[in-house]
Design an enzyme around this catalytic site. Structure first.
Site: not given
Ligand SMILES: O=C(O)/C=C(\CC(=O)C(=O)O)C(=O)O
Length: 293
Positions: A32-33, A49, A124, A130, A180, A248, A253
């Protein structure tokens, strides 16, 4: 991107349902973030974003609502290599969160030690074009060789570059966690080309882990994500000691197809049908990687 000119995005469900599945005691949401809050932790100038604030208060309320005990907070690309928001959320968690950082590969040993003290246990490497402007493999390997003891590397890539990434992954000198599952095409089924290639990767080393996450990202048919369940359940069963699960949240996005987090939790018994598998997926495995001290 600037906060003044871009509209901020909401990518999470305002009122997620209560899941039917009750996670075992000690369950960890291992992906999660947090976003911001922006006034305190501005987003990166390179962010692709610009989300609304989704800080620790919201994350911990969701954790409790879904019946989880702990979180692993993964630094999202919108915060670049400034891990302050992730560290702040960990510090506010009362020991119930650990994290994965994104770092400038030139980071010093002292800065890595400070991240460790703040609850970070991995770095990471993001290969999604993207999301990031560049992904320098040599520099990534350099920092991977200098990580504090007990850390691992998380990598995020799409299935079509797995072959190209193999020499890089082979050279990583610490355990690897794949976000994922490397985004396989789950509509190919459990024996499709993408799943076969991913199994070859898992068979190549016993310290490659993966996250059985994101039916919403991987199964365009939408909830209840039957193709995801069919393709992923055999993988969880065959590699049950090195699989993790996470919501997640706040689903960066995914603003055009926001998943209900309660429904995501209800995917768990479909990919891990027994209490033994559920305990490994949600408790034993993430505790081994993130609370092993
Ligand atoms: O949150 C995820 O795992 C996937 C993301 C966003 C991401 O990884 C990030 O912004 O660092 C995605 O596919 O846009």
């Amino acid at each position: 991107m600037s906060a003044e000119t871009e509209q901020r995005i909401v990518s999470w469900h305002a009122n997620p349902s209560k899941p039917r599945f009750i996670p075992p005691p000690g369950a960890v949401d291992a992906h999660c973030h947090v976003f911001g809050p922006m006034a305190q932790f501005p987003f990166s100038a390179k962010a692709k974003y610009l989300p609304e604030d989704a800080g620790p208060d919201k994350l911990f309320a969701l954790r409790d609502h879904l019946g989880f005990s702990r979180n692993v907070i993964v630094q999202a690309s919108c915060h670049g290599t400034d891990n302050a928001a992730t560290l702040d959320a960990i510090a506010k968690s009362d020991g119930k969160a650990r994290g994965v950082a994104v770092v400038d590969p030139a980071i010093s040993e002292d800065e890595l030690a400070a991240l460790h003290a703040g609850g970070i246990r991995g770095v990471r490497f993001n290969f999604l074009k993207r999301l990031v402007d560049d992904a320098p493999k040599d520099r990534f390997l350099d920092v991977a060789r200098r990580l504090p003891a007990g850390w691992h590397v998380v990598i995020y890539f799409e299935a079509d570059i797995l072959d190209e990434l193999r020499p890089f992954i082979d050279a990583i000198p610490v355990p690897v966690v794949v976000d994922h599952m490397g985004r396989p095409d789950v509509t190919q089924g459990p024996d499709g080309a993408d799943m076969k290639a991913f199994r070859r990767l898992l068979d190549s080393r016993h310290d490659i882990w993966f996250k059985a996450t994101c039916p919403d990202r991987l199964d365009a048919a939408g909830a209840p994500w039957d193709a995801f369940a069919d393709a992923v359940a055999p993988l969880v069963s065959d590699y049950s000691s090195r699989v993790l699960w996470g919501t997640d949240w706040p689903h960066p996005n995914m603003e055009k197809a926001i998943p209900d987090d309660g429904h995501l939790v209800d995917m768990i018994p479909r990919i891990a049908p027994t209490p033994q598998l559920q305990h490994k997926l949600l408790v034993a495995n993430p505790m081994t990687l993130y609370w092993n001290d």
